[in-house]
Design a protein around this motif. Structure first.
Motif, PDB file in Angstrom:
ATOM      1  N   PHE A  89       1.623  -1.342  -0.387  1.00  0.00           N
ATOM      2  CA  PHE A  89       0.055   0.098  -0.005  1.00  0.00           C
ATOM      3  C   PHE A  89       1.046   0.973  -0.291  1.00  0.00           C
ATOM      4  O   PHE A  89       1.910   0.963   0.660  1.00  0.00           O
ATOM      5  CB  PHE A  89      -0.652  -0.230   1.600  1.00  0.00           C
ATOM      6  N   PHE A  90       0.511   2.539  -0.792  1.00  0.00           N
ATOM      7  CA  PHE A  90       1.399   3.550  -0.749  1.00  0.00           C
ATOM      8  C   PHE A  90       0.343   4.469  -0.684  1.00  0.00           C
ATOM      9  O   PHE A  90      -1.206   4.681  -0.639  1.00  0.00           O
ATOM     10  CB  PHE A  90       1.482   3.568  -2.238  1.00  0.00           C
ATOM     11  N   HIS A  91       0.028   5.653   0.576  1.00  0.00           N
ATOM     12  CA  HIS A  91      -0.893   6.275   1.294  1.00  0.00           C
ATOM     13  C   HIS A  91      -0.978   7.058  -0.060  1.00  0.00           C
ATOM     14  O   HIS A  91      -0.131   7.682  -0.582  1.00  0.00           O
ATOM     15  CB  HIS A  91      -0.380   6.756   2.329  1.00  0.00           C
ATOM     16  N   GLY A 167      -0.838   7.882  -3.662  1.00  0.00           N
ATOM     17  CA  GLY A 167      -0.632   6.811  -3.985  1.00  0.00           C
ATOM     18  C   GLY A 167      -1.188   5.908  -4.647  1.00  0.00           C
ATOM     19  O   GLY A 167      -0.458   4.977  -4.978  1.00  0.00           O
ATOM     20  N   GLY A 168      -2.279   6.580  -5.603  1.00  0.00           N
ATOM     21  CA  GLY A 168      -2.639   5.845  -6.577  1.00  0.00           C
ATOM     22  C   GLY A 168      -1.817   5.614  -8.223  1.00  0.00           C
ATOM     23  O   GLY A 168      -1.491   5.136  -8.987  1.00  0.00           O
ATOM     24  N   ASN A 169      -1.147   7.405  -7.768  1.00  0.00           N
ATOM     25  CA  ASN A 169      -0.021   7.672  -8.785  1.00  0.00           C
ATOM     26  C   ASN A 169       1.193   6.703  -8.499  1.00  0.00           C
ATOM     27  O   ASN A 169       1.761   6.196  -9.866  1.00  0.00           O
ATOM     28  CB  ASN A 169       0.405   9.242  -8.817  1.00  0.00           C
ATOM     29  N   LEU A 170       1.598   7.221  -7.977  1.00  0.00           N
ATOM     30  CA  LEU A 170       2.789   6.006  -7.427  1.00  0.00           C
ATOM     31  C   LEU A 170       2.810   4.203  -7.393  1.00  0.00           C
ATOM     32  O   LEU A 170       4.095   4.195  -7.874  1.00  0.00           O
ATOM     33  CB  LEU A 170       2.923   5.956  -5.828  1.00  0.00           C
ATOM     34  N   ALA A 171       1.328   3.714  -6.909  1.00  0.00           N
ATOM     35  CA  ALA A 171       1.296   2.316  -7.628  1.00  0.00           C
ATOM     36  C   ALA A 171       1.342   2.390  -9.035  1.00  0.00           C
ATOM     37  O   ALA A 171       2.134   0.964  -9.749  1.00  0.00           O
ATOM     38  CB  ALA A 171       0.083   1.866  -7.103  1.00  0.00           C
TER      39      ALA A 171
END
Length: 334
Positions: A89-91, A167-171
Motif C-alpha cells: 500500500f502507498f498512501h 498513492g494511486g499515482n505511485l502504484a
C-alpha cells in the motif's frame, strides 16, 4: 469504455448531495485554496494528532534501505488472516501530506476486510523529497518485497499494489517502472482515484477539473500546488511518464488493474482515461465510478456505504471476479 456503477448507488437517490451540503462544501473548499507551500508543515502536524494506534492488529516496522537511507514499511496482520496474499500500500496526501501513521485506520480496515496482510510504505514527502525521490522509495520497497516474497510469507504473484490519490499515482508509476527496468513483475494493481495527468488548469483536457475543481474539498488549485511541490518547481518533470502515467507512450504489459474513481472529484476523468488507455493497450482492466463520492472518501469510517462498497469491489477484484458494469461515456477535450 465500460464504467461500473453499483445498484446500491444508483437506486439511493437520497444519497445525492443536497443544496445545503453543496453550500457547505463550497465554504470548506474556499479554505482549501490556501497556498500549500506555506502551510504543509502545519497541516502535517495537525494530521499527526489524530493517529492513535489501536491494538487490533499485529504491527511491526520492517526497514528497507535505499542509498543509505531506511524506508519504513509497516505490516498489518489481521487477527483472522483468511487470505495468504499481501497488499503493498502507498498512501495518499498529494505527495506532501499524510504518512503511514495517519493511514493506520485505512490499512487496518483493509487488512480486516480482505483477510490479507497489508504492507504500508513510508516514502519521502515533498518538498523535502522531490520527484522522483518518493517514487524511488516506493519502487525500492516493492523490489524488496517482490524479489524476496518469502520474507513476507507469500509468492510474488500473490502481491497486489494498491494506493489512493497520490498513492494511486505511485502504484501506477511503480508498475511502469518495474516493466521498464525488468527487475520484477507486478501481477495486479488497484488504483483508487489516482492522479495520472499533470494539467489541472482551466485548459485541462478533462471536464472533471472544471466541473469539480472548486467546490468539492479537493480543489484544482490544491492539486496544482501539490504537483508543483512534488516536481520541485520544474515543469519538465511533470511530463515524465513516471510523474504522470497517462503521458506514457506505451502502456502495454501492465498488470491486471482495478481503477475506482469518485463522481465529484477533479481527478475523476483522468483516472478513467488511464483505465481506458490501459485497456486500449491490451490490459485487463475494470473501472468503477463511485456515485456521489468526493475525493478522499476512502479514508472515511467503515459506516459509510460508499466505503463498504469500495472494500467489496477490492475483494471481488482480488478474488478474480468480474464487477457488474453499465456502459456510459467519458468526457474530455481532444
Amino acid at each position: 469504455m465500460v464504467y461500473c456503477k453499483g445498484i446500491e448507488e444508483m437506486e439511493k437517490k437520497t444519497m445525492a448531495i443536497s443544496k445545503a451540503m453543496r453550500a457547505a462544501l463550497h465554504a470548506l473548499s474556499y479554505t482549501a485554496n490556501i497556498d500549500v507551500g506555506k502551510t504543509y508543515k502545519v497541516e502535517r502536524a495537525v494530521r499527526g494528532l489524530r493517529t492513535p494506534l489501536a491494538p487490533l492488529y499485529h504491527l511491526w516496522d520492517h526497514k528497507i534501505e535505499r542509498d543509505g537511507r531506511d524506508i519504513r514499511v509497516r505490516i498489518y496482520t489481521p487477527k483472522k488472516q483468511t487470505d495468504g496474499r499481501l497488499l503493498l500500500f502507498f498512501h495518499g496526501g498529494g505527495w506532501v501530506l499524510e504518512s503511514v501513521d495517519t493511514y493506520n485506520a485505512v490499512c487496518r480496515n483493509l487488512a480486516r476486510r480482505t483477510g490479507c496482510r497489508v504492507a504500508s510504505v513510508e516514502y519521502g514527502l515533498a518538498p523535502e523529497h522531490v520527484f522522483p525521490e518518493g517514487l524511488e522509495d516506493c519502487y525500492a520497497a516493492a523490489r524488496e518485497v517482490y524479489r524476496h516474497p518469502e520474507q513476507f510469507g507469500v509468492r510474488s504473484h500473490e502481491i497486489t499494489l494498491i494506493g489512493d490519490s497520490a498513492g494511486g499515482n505511485l502504484a501506477a508509476a511503480v508498475s511502469l517502472m518495474a516493466r521498464d527496468r525488468g527487475e520484477f513483475e507486478v501481477a495486479q494493481q488497484i488504483l483508487i482515484y489516482p492522479a495520472t495527468h499533470y494539467d489541472h488548469t482551466p485548459d485541462s483536457r478533462f471536464d472533471s477539473v472544471r466541473e469539480n475543481g472548486a467546490d468539492y474539498l479537493l480543489t484544482a488549485k490544491r492539486v496544482n500546488d501539490y504537483m508543483a511541490l512534488y516536481a520541485g518547481g520544474d515543469e519538465r518533470r511533470m511530463r515524465n511518464p513516471y510523474f504522470a502515467p497517462l503521458c506514457a507512450p506505451d502502456l502495454s504489459h501492465q498488470p491486471r488493474t482495478l481503477v475506482i474513481t469518485a463522481e465529484f472529484d477533479p481527478l475523476r476523468d483522468e483516472g478513467e482515461a488511464y483505465a481506458r488507455a490501459l485497456r486500449d493497450a491490451g490490459g485487463d482492466v475494470q473501472q468503477y465510478r463511485m456515485a456521489d463520492a468526493l475525493h478522499g472518501y476512502f479514508s472515511l469510517p467503515m459506516r459509510f456505504p460508499m466505503v463498504r462498497r469500495t472494500y467489496d469491489l477490492i475483494e471481488q477484484f482480488l478474488n478474480g471476479e468480474t464487477i457488474a458494469c453499465q456502459t456510459t461515456s467519458a468526457t474530455e477535450k481532444t
